[in-house]
Enzyme design. Structure first.
Site, PDB file in Angstrom:
ATOM      1  CD  GLU A   1      17.744 -35.572  53.619  1.00 22.22           C
ATOM      2  OE1 GLU A   1      18.650 -35.446  52.332  1.00 22.22           O
ATOM      3  OE2 GLU A   1      17.847 -36.705  53.426  1.00 22.22           O
TER       4      GLU A   1
ATOM      5  CE  LYS B   1      20.398 -36.966  49.338  1.00 20.02           C
ATOM      6  NZ  LYS B   1      20.046 -36.494  50.806  1.00 20.02           N
TER       7      LYS B   1
ATOM      8  CG  ASP C   1      30.471 -23.649  42.404  1.00 24.41           C
ATOM      9  OD1 ASP C   1      30.179 -24.943  42.439  1.00 24.41           O
ATOM     10  OD2 ASP C   1      31.252 -22.535  41.318  1.00 24.41           O
TER      11      ASP C   1
ATOM     12  CG  HIS D   1      14.088 -39.183  56.446  1.00 24.90           C
ATOM     13  ND1 HIS D   1      15.264 -38.467  57.484  1.00 24.90           N
ATOM     14  CD2 HIS D   1      13.457 -38.279  56.297  1.00 24.90           C
ATOM     15  CE1 HIS D   1      14.057 -37.220  56.157  1.00 24.90           C
ATOM     16  NE2 HIS D   1      13.869 -38.342  55.327  1.00 24.90           N
TER      17      HIS D   1
HETATM   18  P1  NDP Z   1      37.202 -14.361  42.542  1.00 24.41           P
HETATM   19  O1  NDP Z   1      37.750 -14.541  41.213  1.00 24.41           O
HETATM   20  O2  NDP Z   1      36.441 -14.326  42.660  1.00 24.41           O
HETATM   21  O3  NDP Z   1      38.068 -14.486  44.071  1.00 24.41           O
HETATM   22  C1  NDP Z   1      40.050 -14.599  43.732  1.00 24.41           C
HETATM   23  C2  NDP Z   1      40.550 -13.377  43.971  1.00 24.41           C
HETATM   24  O4  NDP Z   1      40.259 -12.844  44.980  1.00 24.41           O
HETATM   25  C3  NDP Z   1      41.557 -13.553  43.799  1.00 24.41           C
HETATM   26  O5  NDP Z   1      42.390 -13.090  42.437  1.00 24.41           O
HETATM   27  C4  NDP Z   1      42.660 -12.333  44.583  1.00 24.41           C
HETATM   28  O6  NDP Z   1      42.305 -11.168  44.283  1.00 24.41           O
HETATM   29  C5  NDP Z   1      41.432 -12.226  45.300  1.00 24.41           C
HETATM   30  N1  NDP Z   1      41.755 -12.102  46.974  1.00 24.41           N
HETATM   31  C6  NDP Z   1      42.055 -12.161  47.989  1.00 24.41           C
HETATM   32  N2  NDP Z   1      42.191 -12.386  48.744  1.00 24.41           N
HETATM   33  C7  NDP Z   1      43.103 -13.670  48.623  1.00 24.41           C
HETATM   34  C8  NDP Z   1      43.922 -14.594  49.048  1.00 24.41           C
HETATM   35  N3  NDP Z   1      44.069 -14.331  50.201  1.00 24.41           N
HETATM   36  N4  NDP Z   1      43.606 -15.549  48.630  1.00 24.41           N
HETATM   37  C9  NDP Z   1      43.423 -15.693  47.594  1.00 24.41           C
HETATM   38  N5  NDP Z   1      42.891 -14.568  46.432  1.00 24.41           N
HETATM   39  C10 NDP Z   1      42.317 -13.974  47.261  1.00 24.41           C
HETATM   40  O7  NDP Z   1      37.364 -15.752  42.373  1.00 24.41           O
HETATM   41  P2  NDP Z   1      37.726 -17.450  42.480  1.00 24.41           P
HETATM   42  O8  NDP Z   1      39.118 -16.970  41.428  1.00 24.41           O
HETATM   43  O9  NDP Z   1      38.546 -18.334  43.202  1.00 24.41           O
HETATM   44  O10 NDP Z   1      36.755 -18.684  41.773  1.00 24.41           O
HETATM   45  C11 NDP Z   1      36.026 -18.609  41.976  1.00 24.41           C
HETATM   46  C12 NDP Z   1      34.612 -18.494  41.573  1.00 24.41           C
HETATM   47  O11 NDP Z   1      34.675 -19.251  40.147  1.00 24.41           O
HETATM   48  C13 NDP Z   1      33.603 -19.217  42.170  1.00 24.41           C
HETATM   49  O12 NDP Z   1      32.250 -17.924  41.771  1.00 24.41           O
HETATM   50  C14 NDP Z   1      32.715 -20.151  41.695  1.00 24.41           C
HETATM   51  O13 NDP Z   1      31.814 -20.247  41.474  1.00 24.41           O
HETATM   52  C15 NDP Z   1      32.803 -19.451  39.727  1.00 24.41           C
HETATM   53  N6  NDP Z   1      33.364 -20.564  38.837  1.00 24.41           N
HETATM   54  C16 NDP Z   1      33.594 -22.234  38.658  1.00 24.41           C
HETATM   55  C17 NDP Z   1      33.757 -22.346  37.842  1.00 24.41           C
HETATM   56  C18 NDP Z   1      34.432 -23.855  37.788  1.00 24.41           C
HETATM   57  O14 NDP Z   1      34.303 -25.237  38.789  1.00 24.41           O
HETATM   58  N7  NDP Z   1      34.390 -24.630  36.626  1.00 24.41           N
HETATM   59  C19 NDP Z   1      34.180 -22.329  36.076  1.00 24.41           C
HETATM   60  C20 NDP Z   1      33.793 -20.696  36.177  1.00 24.41           C
HETATM   61  C21 NDP Z   1      33.284 -20.142  37.916  1.00 24.41           C
HETATM   62  P3  NDP Z   1      43.098  -9.843  43.700  1.00 24.41           P
HETATM   63  O15 NDP Z   1      44.141 -10.713  44.108  1.00 24.41           O
HETATM   64  O16 NDP Z   1      43.391  -9.224  42.368  1.00 24.41           O
HETATM   65  O17 NDP Z   1      42.601  -8.797  45.363  1.00 24.41           O
END
Ligand code: NDP
Length: 423
Positions: free
Chosen positions: A78, A261, A277, A376
């Protein structure tokens, strides 16, 4: 350093960001070659993919948040959004910038139970099993516990809708640097059969709630009214009318939708640039806008006549992350985090709340003074010139003539372009 940033060429802007160590040489190359999301990685991110899709990647050069000067990456299609935010920051920086703080940063998830015969007993059993339920949820995602996070609370509520009774169990989880959707969904799936057993009922679903009321962030600013206009009387008038505009957005949902908005013009641009997201942020914030049982403007402006200050404040649920999701897959997203100085999730949310307030300031200031169209339309003229087929060399001339013409539309843009080419 950033003076006249908007007048510089793309290369000059990149050079400035390199000079202040906001980007390195490898990132400069990526930007110059316009490389971003690898097409094969894109194919693994979404289904049925055909390619990738680009949008402008820009920066607001200087915004002071909690005493630190930040450069803000923005992705938006935009016109005027980046310019308005930059201009607002310039004014607000003169009064010390923004003060922002995270009130909490946790995510909430829910399991909805139904068909429970003895709801009182089910509640008591869940209460009794509080510790066991926390352990089961944490065991479903042990790595977040190792990182210092995990479930911090379980609560429950009886809800009745159209003669159906639900017992809803909520978990609150410290998700550290992640947004947490996958983390919570894993935990909630694990809790479903256990809760069915304990409650002697059925689990309808277990899912993260996007109403992130445990991830609230507040940003404030206190602006010297004299900096709103060179004419002091007009400056005071603007401050007074901005307070009225803020009240109007609380009184009328038709206005509130547009007021908010404008806030998301800035918020979304940073959320997208940092690979977060944006649907989750929009869902959270628009629901939060209804917390007083009516959809309201999310910001508040007050004119403090005694101190001659315009006081702005915004509180938003901002569960943004620095890891997980698609963060780390897109080269430009990594550059965006670098430009910001790789802040932790809490700090990133403070910056985003400040951007929302800055964007709102710019929109309201324009609306109560010169009107929104003046700035704009200049950029709109450029877009029309491009659509009409103007080349890089022709676009400014076409846009200028178009801006001065009676009807700013595509037909006129085409006519102007033809005239220029025939002369
Ligand atoms: P991910 O599962 O992609 O990432 C989270 C993982 O990152 C953790 O489980 C952890 O895994 C790892 N990690 C590494 N460093 C860290 C840290 N410092 N702190 C925390 N975790 C860390 O994502 P999210 O669980 O965050 O979910 C977000 C995604 O889910 C987005 O893509 C979103 O669009 C999507 N989504 C959204 C929904 C909604 O909004 N309703 C529904 C479903 C999906 P480990 O410890 O094993 O390394």
């Amino acid at each position: 350093m950033f003076t006249g940033f908007y007048k510089k060429t793309r290369q000059e802007r990149i050079d400035i960001l390199k000079k202040v160590n906001k980007i390195n040489e490898k990132e400069e190359q990526i930007l110059l070659e316009n490389k971003n999301l690898d097409v094969d990685i894109a194919g693994k991110m979404a289904e049925n993919h055909l390619g990738t899709f680009s949008l402008p990647f820009s920066v607001v050069p200087s915004m002071i948040v909690n005493g630190i000067e930040c450069t803000i990456p923005m992705v938006t299609e935009e016109p005027s959004v980046v310019a308005a935010c930059s201009n607002a920051s310039k004014i607000i920086n003169k009064s010390g910038g923004f003060l922002a703080n995270v009130l909490d940063r946790k995510m909430i998830g829910q399991v909805a139970l139904y068909n429970i015969e003895d709801i009182k007993k089910a509640e008591e059993e869940i209460e009794k099993n509080y510790k066991k339920l926390i352990d089961i949820a944490n065991d479903a995602h042990p790595s977040i516990v190792k990182r210092g996070g995990g479930v911090t609370n379980i609560s429950q509520k009886i809800l009745v809708e159209d003669e159906t009774t639900f017992l809803v169990v909520y978990i609150t989880v410290d998700v550290k640097e992640a947004m947490g959707a996958n983390i919570l969904n894993n935990m909630l799936e694990a809790l479903k059969p256990v809760l069915e057993n304990i409650s002697n009922g059925k689990a309808l679903m277990g899912i993260l709630s996007n109403y992130a009321t445990s991830s609230l962030v507040t940003a404030k600013c206190s602006i010297n009214v004299d900096s709103l206009h060179k004419d002091i009387e007009e400056a005071r008038n603007i401050a007074y009318k901005m307070e009225l505009a803020s009240k109007f957005a609380k009184a009328d949902p038709y206005r509130a939708a547009t007021h908010n908005k404008g806030i998301f013009n800035g918020v979304d641009a940073v959320v997208i640039a940092t690979g977060n997201d944006w649907r989750a942020i929009e869902a959270a914030c628009h629901t939060y806008a209804t917390k007083d049982n009516r959809y309201k403007g999310l910001s508040t402006w007050k004119y403090d006549k005694k101190e001659n200050k315009l006081l702005g404040e915004i509180t938003l649920p901002l569960p943004v992350a620095t890891v997980g999701g698609s963060i780390g897959l897109n080269e430009t997203v990594k550059i965006a985090h670098n430009i910001l100085g790789n802040p932790e999730a809490k700090k990133l949310s403070e910056i985003i709340a400040s951007v929302g307030l800055a964007q709102n300031f710019a929109a309201l200031k324009a609306l109560v003074s010169v009107g929104i169209q003046q700035g704009h339309m200049k950029l709109h003229a450029k877009s029309l010139a491009l659509i009409a087929g103007a080349t890089n060399k022709e676009v400014d001339k076409v846009a200028e003539e178009l801006h001065n013409s009676k009807h700013m539309n595509l037909e006129t843009a085409k006519q102007i372009l033809e005239n220029i080419r025939n002369n």
